[in-house]
Design a protein around this motif. Structure first.
Motif, PDB file in Angstrom:
ATOM      1  N   SER A  56       1.093  -7.705  -4.232  1.00 44.06           N
ATOM      2  CA  SER A  56      -0.182  -6.982  -4.216  1.00 44.06           C
ATOM      3  C   SER A  56      -0.610  -6.597  -5.624  1.00 44.06           C
ATOM      4  N   CYS A  63      -7.244  -6.953   1.644  1.00 43.58           N
ATOM      5  CA  CYS A  63      -7.355  -6.600   3.065  1.00 43.58           C
ATOM      6  C   CYS A  63      -8.798  -6.181   3.337  1.00 43.58           C
ATOM      7  N   ALA A  70      -3.318  -6.902  -0.809  1.00 39.88           N
ATOM      8  CA  ALA A  70      -2.193  -7.191   0.084  1.00 39.88           C
ATOM      9  C   ALA A  70      -1.228  -8.178  -0.586  1.00 39.88           C
ATOM     10  N   HIS A  84       0.686  -5.300   3.876  1.00 37.10           N
ATOM     11  CA  HIS A  84       0.562  -4.242   2.883  1.00 37.10           C
ATOM     12  C   HIS A  84       1.935  -3.929   2.297  1.00 37.10           C
ATOM     13  N   SER A  88       1.697   1.835   0.039  1.00 35.85           N
ATOM     14  CA  SER A  88       0.232   1.759   0.050  1.00 35.85           C
ATOM     15  C   SER A  88      -0.314   2.688   1.127  1.00 35.85           C
ATOM     16  N   CYS A  91      -2.813   1.154   6.402  1.00 38.74           N
ATOM     17  CA  CYS A  91      -3.968   0.581   7.075  1.00 38.74           C
ATOM     18  C   CYS A  91      -3.894   0.820   8.577  1.00 38.74           C
TER      19      CYS A  91
END
Length: 538
Positions: A56, A63, A70, A84, A88, A91
């Protein structure tokens, strides 16, 4: 070849770990493509470019759901996929939060907020969508009260009445200069349907920054499209510097409690510019989503369309998922690879919402139209007069021209504030905000079109094209269109957006633009044009 016991043990441990952490691969992922912006991609496509995977931190795969970068994972014991990274913003939690929000907001979007800047202050208004006549009548009989709050502070309390709210158009209610991250609406003596058309949660101002459209003053929703060369207001408590080649940023004023107002415009489609706008939850694009109603004849205001009958036929251009609420099956009637698609649906509800969203179930709505089925008393709508003239002061009427004006310049004078858009071969190259009664000079050339908007209405448009002799089909169609003498019906200026599809029928295209200027057209002529456009897209 038989695997050693140690290898089998490691495989089983990986499978068990994947099962325990319940990793769900990401489906909505984009990659940046120069000249095209963010484009949807798949794990198989990514594997061809990155056979060893990508972190990432490389900032390659985005994303689409939450706007975070991502990782692309490739391994011996698992199928290649996007996910992910650890640490992070979750999500999945955002999806849970969205599900909770969706339960209180079936429309999938917040009520619109508009701002008006004045000296060192700001006025904020919340737009209430029109109620049906029945809803408005029942609310008045029940003496329904609407309370608007910011946190624990009550900003406004309103009794529903004909004077305050409408069944015809969006009603904007001022809440003064109270800047808040979120506003809420509470009701007393209200029917449950009221909280559907007026969702209780209204997105406000983010501390990091919130974008508003420069022409309309409307707040951009999450995941909205940001267009190249279009001006926006950025309201934030952060400081942004001006030294960029791909984005124009200008601080124009301070408002209360340390909030700064910037004028922002993307100059070029670059990854760096796109990442700047990602910080505010929006996506930079040169191909924004549009929806335009084609049939039946209708009366239109901002986001509101009144019509009498089904089916509803509309044109959609750009990316996005097309849906209708309450549910109606949408048919894609025509698929055109480059110009957009034509859809239709029939509904049995008095009020429906047609939306284009980034994801299904009206998640991240990009465009929407509220459709009210009712009898309409059509009246001639006078479009604000716009004067277009050449260098010698000679008037240039809206239409198609096969010659260029002297010095290749035109002067535009409009009575109200608005926008002038200049396109070269149908690609936007310039966008200028206009002030009422002020004149602006525009340089034109072959392939240029100049569109003048007053508010949200297309008031005038001129096109400069090299003359192409009309084909037999063009002349034949034009004669047929002129022969229809049946009932005249209003024609929306929105139909003008489809004139580009008649590029190979120049005489027919010119005639259609003239009818739009008049405001009326034969009903049979309009049907014939729609059939022609449909057949040419197949």
């Amino acid at each position: 070849m038989k695997l050693p016991n140690s290898a089998i043990f490691r495989i089983e441990k990986v499978k068990q770990w994947l099962k325990e952490v319940k990793i769900v691969p990401l489906d909505n992922v984009s990659v940046w493509r120069n000249g095209h912006g963010w484009s949807h991609t798949t794990p198989d496509e990514a594997l061809e470019l990155f056979p060893n995977g990508s972190s990432s931190t490389d900032k390659i795969f985005l994303c689409e759901s939450c706007g975070q970068y991502a990782s692309f994972v490739v391994g011996d014991y698992q199928i290649h996929h996007f996910r992910h990274p650890a640490g992070s913003k979750d999500c999945k939690d955002k999806q849970v939060a969205w599900s909770s929000y969706y339960q209180t907001n079936k429309l999938g979007f917040s009520l619109p907020i508009k701002i008006k800047l004045d000296a060192n202050d700001i006025e904020i208004t919340i737009g209430f969508l029109p109620l049906t006549v029945q809803q408005l009548t029942e609310a008045m009989q029940n003496k329904t009260v609407v309370t608007i709050s910011a946190g624990l502070q009550t900003i406004s309390t309103l009794l529903i009445s004909h004077e305050r709210f409408s069944s015809e158009h969006i009603t904007y209610v001022s809440i003064g200069n109270k800047v808040s991250e979120r506003y809420t609406i509470n009701y007393s003596n209200a029917d449950a349907s009221l909280s559907t058309i007026w969702p209780r949660i209204i997105n406000g101002f983010n501390l990091l920054g919130t974008l508003f459209d420069g022409a309309t003053g409307k707040r951009l929703p999450v995941n909205a499209d940001v267009e190249i060369s279009r001006e926006y207001y950025l309201i934030s408590k952060s400081y942004y510097w001006h030294g960029r080649s791909d984005i124009s940023i200008e601080r124009i004023q301070n408002i209360s409690n340390g909030w700064q107002v910037y004028r922002v415009k993307a100059l070029r489609l670059t990854k760096q510019a796109a990442e700047f706008f990602l910080d505010f939850g929006v996506r930079l694009t040169d191909a924004p989503a549009y929806i335009t109603l084609l049939w039946p004849p209708s009366a239109q205001a901002s986001h509101i369309v009144s019509h009498e009958s089904d089916p509803v036929i509309f044109y959609h251009k750009g990316r996005g998922c097309v849906e209708v609420w309450p549910y109606a099956r949408v048919h894609r009637d025509v698929v055109a690879e480059t110009e957009g698609d034509i859809y239709s649906f029939s509904g049995n509800s008095i009020q429906q919402v047609l939306s284009v969203s980034r994801f299904y179930q009206r998640t991240s709505v990009l465009r929407y139209i509220v459709l009210d089925k009712k009898q309409i008393a059509f009246e001639s709508k006078k479009i604000p007069e716009v004067l277009i003239s050449d260098d010698f002061g000679k008037e240039i009427a809206p239409g198609v021209y096969h010659g260029l004006p002297p010095d290749k310049t035109i002067t535009i004078t409009a009575p109200y504030d608005g926008v002038v858009e200049v396109k070269k071969f149908n690609r936007l190259i310039k966008r200028v905000n206009t002030k009422g009664s002020d004149s602006i000079v525009i340089t034109v050339n072959w392939g240029y079109s100049v569109s003048v908007y007053q508010g949200m209405d297309l008031s005038a448009e001129v096109l400069f094209e090299r003359k192409h002799k009309g084909t037999k089909d063009d002349i034949k169609l034009l004669k047929r269109l002129k022969s229809y003498k049946n009932q005249m019906i209003p024609i929306s200026h929105e139909i003008g957006k489809l004139a580009v599809k008649l590029g190979k029928l120049p005489e027919t295209k010119r005639w259609l633009l003239y009818q739009i200027r008049r405001g009326y057209i034969s009903e049979d002529s309009l049907k014939r044009i729609e059939t022609t456009i449909t057949n040419r897209c197949k």
